[in-house]
Design an enzyme around this catalytic site. Sequence first.
Site, PDB file in Angstrom:
ATOM      1  N   GLY A 123      40.903 -31.729 -12.296  1.00  0.00           N
ATOM      2  CA  GLY A 123      42.286 -31.299 -12.430  1.00  0.00           C
ATOM      3  C   GLY A 123      42.341 -29.824 -12.051  1.00  0.00           C
ATOM      4  O   GLY A 123      41.557 -29.019 -12.577  1.00  0.00           O
ATOM      5  N   ALA A 124      43.265 -29.485 -11.149  1.00  0.00           N
ATOM      6  CA  ALA A 124      43.244 -28.144 -10.549  1.00  0.00           C
ATOM      7  C   ALA A 124      43.240 -26.998 -11.574  1.00  0.00           C
ATOM      8  O   ALA A 124      42.367 -26.110 -11.510  1.00  0.00           O
ATOM      9  CB  ALA A 124      44.409 -28.018  -9.571  1.00  0.00           C
ATOM     10  N   ARG A 133      34.180 -27.379  -5.362  1.00  0.00           N
ATOM     11  CA  ARG A 133      35.110 -28.395  -4.827  1.00  0.00           C
ATOM     12  C   ARG A 133      36.094 -27.668  -3.909  1.00  0.00           C
ATOM     13  O   ARG A 133      36.554 -26.580  -4.246  1.00  0.00           O
ATOM     14  CB  ARG A 133      35.877 -29.116  -5.958  1.00  0.00           C
ATOM     15  N   GLN A 174      41.364 -42.155 -12.779  1.00  0.00           N
ATOM     16  CA  GLN A 174      41.833 -41.126 -13.724  1.00  0.00           C
ATOM     17  C   GLN A 174      43.072 -41.591 -14.495  1.00  0.00           C
ATOM     18  O   GLN A 174      43.300 -41.175 -15.623  1.00  0.00           O
ATOM     19  CB  GLN A 174      42.182 -39.824 -12.981  1.00  0.00           C
ATOM     20  N   ASP A 177      46.997 -30.220  -6.144  1.00  0.00           N
ATOM     21  CA  ASP A 177      45.797 -29.381  -6.117  1.00  0.00           C
ATOM     22  C   ASP A 177      45.983 -28.154  -5.251  1.00  0.00           C
ATOM     23  O   ASP A 177      45.267 -27.166  -5.398  1.00  0.00           O
ATOM     24  CB  ASP A 177      44.588 -30.188  -5.630  1.00  0.00           C
TER      25      ASP A 177
HETATM   26  O1  MRU Z   1      40.010 -35.317  -8.407  1.00  0.00           O
HETATM   27  P1  MRU Z   1      40.775 -34.793  -9.579  1.00  0.00           P
HETATM   28  O2  MRU Z   1      40.743 -35.707 -10.753  1.00  0.00           O
HETATM   29  O3  MRU Z   1      40.361 -33.372  -9.914  1.00  0.00           O
HETATM   30  O4  MRU Z   1      42.264 -34.729  -9.079  1.00  0.00           O
HETATM   31  C1  MRU Z   1      43.272 -34.248  -9.932  1.00  0.00           C
HETATM   32  C2  MRU Z   1      44.624 -34.348  -9.332  1.00  0.00           C
HETATM   33  O5  MRU Z   1      44.790 -34.811  -8.238  1.00  0.00           O
HETATM   34  C3  MRU Z   1      45.772 -33.801 -10.118  1.00  0.00           C
HETATM   35  O6  MRU Z   1      46.934 -34.455  -9.776  1.00  0.00           O
HETATM   36  C4  MRU Z   1      45.894 -32.309  -9.779  1.00  0.00           C
HETATM   37  O7  MRU Z   1      44.724 -31.602 -10.062  1.00  0.00           O
HETATM   38  C5  MRU Z   1      47.008 -31.602 -10.395  1.00  0.00           C
HETATM   39  S1  MRU Z   1      47.248 -31.870 -12.082  1.00  0.00           S
HETATM   40  C6  MRU Z   1      46.903 -30.725 -13.076  1.00  0.00           C
END
Ligand code: MRU
Length: 384
Positions: A80-81, A122, A229, A270
């Site tokens: 999550g970003a 990442r 997720q 992200d």
């Molecule tokens: O691969 P992830 O689980 O890190 O991806 C997360 C997302 O795509 C969320 O939608 C994004 O980080 C924004 S939500 C806080």
Amino acid sequence: MADAIRLCYHQPDFAIIAREQYLDHAARNLTSMMRTVFWDYEDDTVKMIDQRLLPFVLEVAEFDDYREVARAITEMYVRGAPAIGASAAFGMALAAHQSRAGDRETLIKELEQAAETLNAARPTAVNLSWAVNRQLKTAHSEQSESVSDIRHALLDAAQKIADDDVQLNRRMGAHGAELVSDGATILHHCNTGALATVDWGTALGVIFSAHEQGKNIHVLVDETRPRLQGAQLTAWELQQRGIPFDVIADNAAGHFMRTGQVDIVLVGSDRTAANGDVANKIGTYKLAVVAKENGVPFYPVVPTSTIDLNLAEGDLIPIEERSPDEVLCVAGNRVAPDGASARNPAFDVTPHRYVTGIVTEAGIIYPPFVKNLRAAVEKEQGRT
Ligand code: MRU
């Protein structure tokens, strides 16, 4: 037959009793005191919930080396970003804490090395480099020659990034909740809740805020293949808060929109480019196109730290490709035949023409995005 079932990656074992205890423990902690990532002032370590084990096991992982924090980001203990950003900020504080440098110049060199390692963890979430660069700036601008003062400055700055995240998520939640009417059904993708941030959440934070206001809402939770997720994390968070939901197969989203069963789509991001193109979890683009086709409003919920004004458009956003195993397996079990190959882009880009508006902590931004997103970012930068 049992021999044919092969585990592709670590899958947590769980016993039902342990699971119930953990869920109870988790409910108390997540909603009251435990953040997704935090600095433990008792033993000067970074701690984070190991999200690979949820929803069945709540375990907190402990890190005393910034390289391990970088590995935890890559391997998605934390994801999550905004949560990645805060973890990287604490990772930089940890690098300073670990360092045995005797002078400012040596410490700063070591921090630059740590920044490189963390930045490589990442590629898509801009919050990572945003937080790391902010920490480097803190180190460079610290007037004192004392190594100890620089260490303290980095920890204070990381703590501020984490605290600000919680506070601005609340502000986004309040803005976004205006879009959610009583009785609404919301379609949500991936996980954007407390687990994707330091606490509360972005798109899921809007849903929590609407629920807190007493609105009667229902959430359709995209399971979000390949890593699930939605089914594993979002469903768990909604359950903890008593918000009604149904998990749906990603492939069902179009059906629910075409048959008039969705009032609004809320997603995270992200990285959002200067023109309003939105990179988010793979599958978001398809949702946005189907939403437009069916007249369903589509709103990404995006803190201004996720807006990258340096990138003019979404095609410039780096898209992470993850291991083919994530596609060839479901929840740890291999489903594709031996020898099958796979492609696994973790994110996609939704062009801004499909975006109804963007919820930020500075308010809800509507087109023209180029002008209005810049104004929102500048307004928020003026506050910090
Ligand atoms: O691969 P992830 O689980 O890190 O991806 C997360 C997302 O795509 C969320 O939608 C994004 O980080 C924004 S939500 C806080």
